[in-house]
Structure formats: C-alpha cells, structure tokens
Design a protein around this motif. Structure first.
Motif, PDB file in Angstrom:
ATOM      1  N   UNK A   1       0.815  -1.227   0.000  1.00 36.41           N
ATOM      2  CA  UNK A   1       0.000   0.000   0.000  1.00 36.41           C
ATOM      3  C   UNK A   1       0.843   1.270   0.000  1.00 36.41           C
ATOM      4  N   UNK A   2       1.970   1.254   0.722  1.00 38.87           N
ATOM      5  CA  UNK A   2       2.751   2.499   0.818  1.00 38.87           C
ATOM      6  C   UNK A   2       3.353   2.908  -0.531  1.00 38.87           C
ATOM      7  N   UNK A   3       3.874   1.940  -1.272  1.00 38.60           N
ATOM      8  CA  UNK A   3       4.485   2.278  -2.571  1.00 38.60           C
ATOM      9  C   UNK A   3       3.457   2.349  -3.695  1.00 38.60           C
ATOM     10  N   UNK A   4       2.231   1.926  -3.397  1.00 39.10           N
ATOM     11  CA  UNK A   4       1.140   2.051  -4.381  1.00 39.10           C
ATOM     12  C   UNK A   4       0.522   3.439  -4.343  1.00 39.10           C
TER      13      UNK A   4
ATOM     14  N   UNK B   1       6.471   3.121  -6.588  1.00 36.16           N
ATOM     15  CA  UNK B   1       7.149   4.379  -6.275  1.00 36.16           C
ATOM     16  C   UNK B   1       8.311   4.109  -5.319  1.00 36.16           C
ATOM     17  N   UNK B   2       9.335   4.942  -5.421  1.00 33.09           N
ATOM     18  CA  UNK B   2      10.399   4.945  -4.407  1.00 33.09           C
ATOM     19  C   UNK B   2       9.975   5.997  -3.385  1.00 33.09           C
ATOM     20  N   UNK B   3       9.899   5.574  -2.139  1.00 36.09           N
ATOM     21  CA  UNK B   3       9.287   6.480  -1.163  1.00 36.09           C
ATOM     22  C   UNK B   3      10.164   6.695   0.065  1.00 36.09           C
ATOM     23  N   UNK B   4       9.877   7.777   0.746  1.00 34.85           N
ATOM     24  CA  UNK B   4      10.415   8.026   2.078  1.00 34.85           C
ATOM     25  C   UNK B   4       9.182   8.203   2.962  1.00 34.85           C
ATOM     26  N   UNK B   5       9.017   7.303   3.926  1.00 34.72           N
ATOM     27  CA  UNK B   5       7.812   7.344   4.771  1.00 34.72           C
ATOM     28  C   UNK B   5       8.039   8.307   5.931  1.00 34.72           C
ATOM     29  N   UNK B   6       7.047   9.132   6.187  1.00 36.27           N
ATOM     30  CA  UNK B   6       7.166  10.115   7.273  1.00 36.27           C
ATOM     31  C   UNK B   6       5.941  10.067   8.187  1.00 36.27           C
ATOM     32  N   UNK B   7       6.087  10.656   9.356  1.00 39.66           N
ATOM     33  CA  UNK B   7       4.959  10.836  10.263  1.00 39.66           C
ATOM     34  C   UNK B   7       4.286  12.166   9.955  1.00 39.66           C
ATOM     35  N   UNK B   8       3.061  12.323  10.438  1.00 38.37           N
ATOM     36  CA  UNK B   8       2.297  13.538  10.152  1.00 38.37           C
ATOM     37  C   UNK B   8       3.012  14.797  10.635  1.00 38.37           C
ATOM     38  N   UNK B   9       3.776  14.661  11.737  1.00 33.51           N
ATOM     39  CA  UNK B   9       4.455  15.857  12.251  1.00 33.51           C
ATOM     40  C   UNK B   9       5.643  16.285  11.390  1.00 33.51           C
ATOM     41  N   UNK B  10       5.929  15.528  10.340  1.00 32.03           N
ATOM     42  CA  UNK B  10       7.045  15.913   9.443  1.00 32.03           C
ATOM     43  C   UNK B  10       6.555  16.495   8.113  1.00 32.03           C
ATOM     44  N   UNK B  11       5.229  16.710   8.000  1.00 34.72           N
ATOM     45  CA  UNK B  11       4.676  17.169   6.717  1.00 34.72           C
ATOM     46  C   UNK B  11       5.278  18.516   6.299  1.00 34.72           C
ATOM     47  N   UNK B  12       5.362  19.455   7.237  1.00 31.63           N
ATOM     48  CA  UNK B  12       5.842  20.794   6.858  1.00 31.63           C
ATOM     49  C   UNK B  12       7.296  20.768   6.400  1.00 31.63           C
ATOM     50  N   UNK B  13       8.079  19.954   7.088  1.00 33.93           N
ATOM     51  CA  UNK B  13       9.497  19.792   6.700  1.00 33.93           C
ATOM     52  C   UNK B  13       9.579  19.126   5.315  1.00 33.93           C
TER      53      UNK B  13
ATOM     54  N   UNK C   1       9.245  10.196  -3.438  1.00 35.38           N
ATOM     55  CA  UNK C   1       7.936  10.634  -2.985  1.00 35.38           C
ATOM     56  C   UNK C   1       7.886  10.488  -1.476  1.00 35.38           C
ATOM     57  N   UNK C   2       7.449  11.539  -0.796  1.00 32.41           N
ATOM     58  CA  UNK C   2       7.146  11.407   0.625  1.00 32.41           C
ATOM     59  C   UNK C   2       5.764  10.782   0.762  1.00 32.41           C
ATOM     60  N   UNK C   3       5.676   9.807   1.669  1.00 37.98           N
ATOM     61  CA  UNK C   3       4.393   9.155   1.933  1.00 37.98           C
ATOM     62  C   UNK C   3       4.151   9.223   3.439  1.00 37.98           C
ATOM     63  N   UNK C   4       2.997   9.748   3.802  1.00 44.22           N
ATOM     64  CA  UNK C   4       2.650   9.886   5.226  1.00 44.22           C
ATOM     65  C   UNK C   4       2.011   8.581   5.714  1.00 44.22           C
ATOM     66  N   UNK C   5       2.531   8.059   6.810  1.00 43.15           N
ATOM     67  CA  UNK C   5       1.906   6.914   7.475  1.00 43.15           C
ATOM     68  C   UNK C   5       0.767   7.484   8.319  1.00 43.15           C
ATOM     69  N   UNK C   6      -0.470   7.244   7.913  1.00 47.28           N
ATOM     70  CA  UNK C   6      -1.588   7.946   8.564  1.00 47.28           C
ATOM     71  C   UNK C   6      -1.872   7.415   9.978  1.00 47.28           C
ATOM     72  N   UNK C   7      -1.219   6.306  10.363  1.00 45.60           N
ATOM     73  CA  UNK C   7      -1.350   5.844  11.756  1.00 45.60           C
ATOM     74  C   UNK C   7      -0.777   6.899  12.705  1.00 45.60           C
ATOM     75  N   UNK C   8       0.123   7.740  12.189  1.00 47.91           N
ATOM     76  CA  UNK C   8       0.755   8.761  13.038  1.00 47.91           C
ATOM     77  C   UNK C   8      -0.161   9.959  13.291  1.00 47.91           C
ATOM     78  N   UNK C   9      -1.334   9.967  12.664  1.00 48.51           N
ATOM     79  CA  UNK C   9      -2.298  11.045  12.937  1.00 48.51           C
ATOM     80  C   UNK C   9      -2.992  10.832  14.285  1.00 48.51           C
ATOM     81  N   UNK C  10      -3.016   9.591  14.721  1.00 49.72           N
ATOM     82  CA  UNK C  10      -3.821   9.233  15.914  1.00 49.72           C
ATOM     83  C   UNK C  10      -3.274   9.884  17.180  1.00 49.72           C
TER      84      UNK C  10
END
Ligand code: NAP
Ligand code: ZN
Ligand code: ZN
Length: 348
Positions: free
Chosen positions: A151-154, A314-326, A339-348
């Motif tokens: 799912x993350x690279x899709x 996709x080649x991705x770098x997974x980040x947490x929601x608190x890293x979106x602005x960076x 591609x930056x991909x946000x792990x949405x579990x970090x929104x919780x």
C-alpha cells in the motif's frame, strides 16, 4: 451520526499545516468508507496549500494519493467489501453523463469533476483529502490496489503514476520512441519507470547529475544535466516526446528545440506563473506543445495493474504527520527521493 477523524490541514497560504479534526459525510448507499493507511505528498498539495494556483478553500486537508482498507460499504455497493485494499486519486466524482465521463475520461468532465480536496462535493460540501484517518468516496471512484503492490508504494501511483502514464499512452511511447523526462521528482521517477517498461528509449533531463545513478537504475538509457549548456546543443532535435514534470517555470523554447520533426512536448508540471514561447520553436520542425491532466478512473486502474504486472512501484520516504511541513520544504527544494508518503497511523 457523523464520524469525526483526525487530519492535518492548511489554514492559510502562509501558515504551516496543523493537526485538526474533520467530519466525514455519512456513508450513503453507493459510498465506501476507507480507513487510510498511506498518503503521498504531491507537489500539487503544496501549490494548493500555498494558494499558488489561485483560490484555495481553507481550511483544506490535502492528499490525493490515498491507499487504505475498506472499513464500511453502503447498502447498494457491489464492487467492494470490508477489508479490500483500495485507493483514491485526484477525482472523487463527476457528472457521469457527458461524453467524456461516458468514455472514461472523467478528468475532462464537461461539468467539471469533483476534486478530492479543495473542491465542492455533489452534496455541496467542501471536499477534504487523504491527510486524514479516513475518507468517504462513492464506489465508482474507488480503485482496487492489486495484491502484488504494498500500500505504501502504491499510494503515489494514484496521482504521480496516472499523470505520467496517461500521456505516455496517449502519445504512444513504446519501442522506437525516444522520450525525454524533464525533472526527476515524484512524477518524473514514475515516468522513467513506466516509459521504459513500455519499451521507449528514455533520457532523464535533470538540473544536475546528482541523481544519475538512480535515473539509470529506474530504467533510463541516458541522463543529462540541464545546467550544462552543452546538453541542449548535443540533444537538439533528438526526441519524439518530451514530458515536462517540472513544478517551476522553465525555458520552453530551449526544451522545444530538443524535439525531432513532428515531436510533442507535453506539460504535466503546473508552475505558478504562465509561460511564453516563440512561434518559431513550433513551426520550424512542426512540433506540438500539449498538456495532460491526470487520467480517468479506468486508466488509473490500468496503471495500477500495469505496475503490478511489471514490478513497478514508487520509491518512497515514509514520514509521520508531524514531518509534513518539513517534507514540503524538501519537495520545493527538489530534495525528495522520490515521494514522501505519510503513514496515517501517526495522525492518531
Ligand atoms: P516534484 O516531486 O517536486 O518534482 C518536480 C521536479 O522538477 C523536481 O524534482 C526537479 O527535478 C524539477 N524542478 C524543480 N524546480 C525546478 C526548477 N526551478 N527548474 C528546473 N527543474 C526544476 O513534483 P511532482 O509532485 O512530481 O509534481 C510536478 C509538477 O506536476 C507540479 O507542478 C504538480 O503540481 C504537477 N502535477 C500535475 C498533474 C497533472 O494532472 N497535470 C498531476 C500531478 C502533479 P530535478 O531535481 O531532477 O531537476
Ligand atoms: Zn497530485
Ligand atoms: Zn461528465
């Protein structure tokens, strides 16, 4: 009872994105509620968050490269079941009656399609995207993510993938065609993989040679730096298709000079400012300058299936929601691989 979920939103063109909550619409008979897992950061999210394309409906939850799991289906839904692996891209509805919708080109809907975020839903409410724990979408606009792709690279295939796949198909990239991909970012790195899987001879045109090894590994046959003035004379009149994925303004005449007779330059990149070009750049070799807007639902499913069959992701770098602005700052600085991909579990 409306469902409230955690999300990240832009509240103005100049403020950083901040945590918030949004209310999802009730799951109607034809709707699917998707618990998001991953959401890509597209440069369009940044243009929109910063108001670079004109009016943005703030506050806005960005994100149109959404991958997740079906959590609830409406009473009339036939195509999806709870637990299915699914995706949502840039479109969440359209009129479904106009000639373009009928032929599967919802991205050209005569009434205007409903954008995943910063649009207005058919219920009249502002649409909110995938930087959120869940989203409700009508089933006809939900994609199936093949088992062969995680799912993350899709997730980035839902915008970056389809946006470059559609013009590559339309302008018939394949064996015997010479394709230049301008810009090796989110869209560009998908274009290199897809065009080479289609059999085209691919050249990457990047600002520097920093990413050369990656470009060749992704399938390019050649790689050149546009900062080197010799590049434009050396590669003059040598491409059938130039696919411009650059998010900023570029010198169109310089890139048009790279086209062979009857070649086409297609822009998918959308800079903030209008560009101009010299008529001579078009007429001397009968070249065309064109654009392409994402792709329809059927073709989006096609690119997902194509990627699964060809082992492309996709080649991705997974980040947490608190890293979106960076991450936004890094995308703007062309410091993204790819591609930056946000792990949405970090929104919780
Ligand atoms: P991205 O990841 O930031 O990639 C853009 C690439 O363009 C950068 O990696 C960089 O590649 C190059 N670039 C950036 N600034 C440049 C400059 N000043 N001069 C020359 N090259 C520069 O962005 P993306 O997510 O791929 O999106 C690209 C563009 O497509 C954005 O404008 C986005 O809004 C648009 N878009 C359009 C559609 C559509 O339907 N048409 C869909 C999605 C996105 P190098 O470092 O290799 O030079
Ligand atoms: Zn996008
Ligand atoms: Zn339509």
């Amino acid at each position: 009872m409306p469902t409230t979920v955690k999300a990240y939103a832009a509240t103005s063109a100049t403020e950083p994105l901040t945590p918030t909550t949004i209310e999802l619409r009730d799951v109607g008979p034809h709707d699917v509620r998707i618990d998001t897992r991953y959401v890509g950061i597209c440069h369009s999210d940044i243009h929109t968050a910063r108001g670079e394309w004109g009016a943005t409906n703030y506050p806005v939850v960005l994100g149109h490269e959404i991958a997740g799991i079906v959590a609830e289906v409406g009473s009339e839904v036939t195509g999806f079941r709870v637990g299915d692996r699914v995706g949502v891209g840039c479109l969440v509805d359209s009129c479904r009656k106009c000639p373009y919708c009928r032929r599967g080109d919802e991205q050209f809907c005569a009434e205007g399609y409903v954008e995943t975020y910063s649009g207005t839903g058919r219920d009249g409410r502002p649409t909110q995207g995938g930087y959120a724990e869940a989203i409700v979408v009508t089933e006809d606009f939900v994609l199936r993510i093949p088992d062969g792709i995680a799912l993350d690279v899709a997730a980035p295939l839902l915008c970056a993938g389809i946006t470059v796949y559609s013009p590559l198909r339309h302008w018939e990239a394949g064996p015997g065609t010479r394709v230049a991909v301008v810009g090796l970012g989110g869209l560009g790195h998908m274009a290199v993989q897809l065009a080479s899987a289609m059999g085209a001879e691919v050249t990457v045109l990047s600002q520097s040679l920093e990413k050369q090894e990656d470009g060749l590994r992704l399938g390019a046959a050649h790689y050149a730096a546009t900062s080197d003035p010799d590049t434009f004379s050396r590669l003059a009149a040598s491409f059938d298709l130039v696919l411009n994925t650059v998010s900023a303004s570029i010198d169109l005449d310089a890139y048009l000079s790279l086209l062979a007779v009857d070649g086409t330059m297609v822009t998918v990149g959308i800079p903030e400012q209008p560009l101009s070009l010299d008529a001579f750049s078009l007429l001397m070799r009968r070249v065309s300058y064109a654009g392409s807007n994402i792709g329809g639902i059927r073709e989006t499913q096609e690119v997902l299936d194509f990627c699964s069959e060809h082992g492309i992701a996709a080649l991705i770098e997974t980040i947490g929601a608190d890293q979106i602005n960076e991450a936004y700052e890094r995308v703007v600085a062309s410091d993204v691989r790819y591609r930056f991909v946000i792990d949405t579990a970090t929104l919780a």
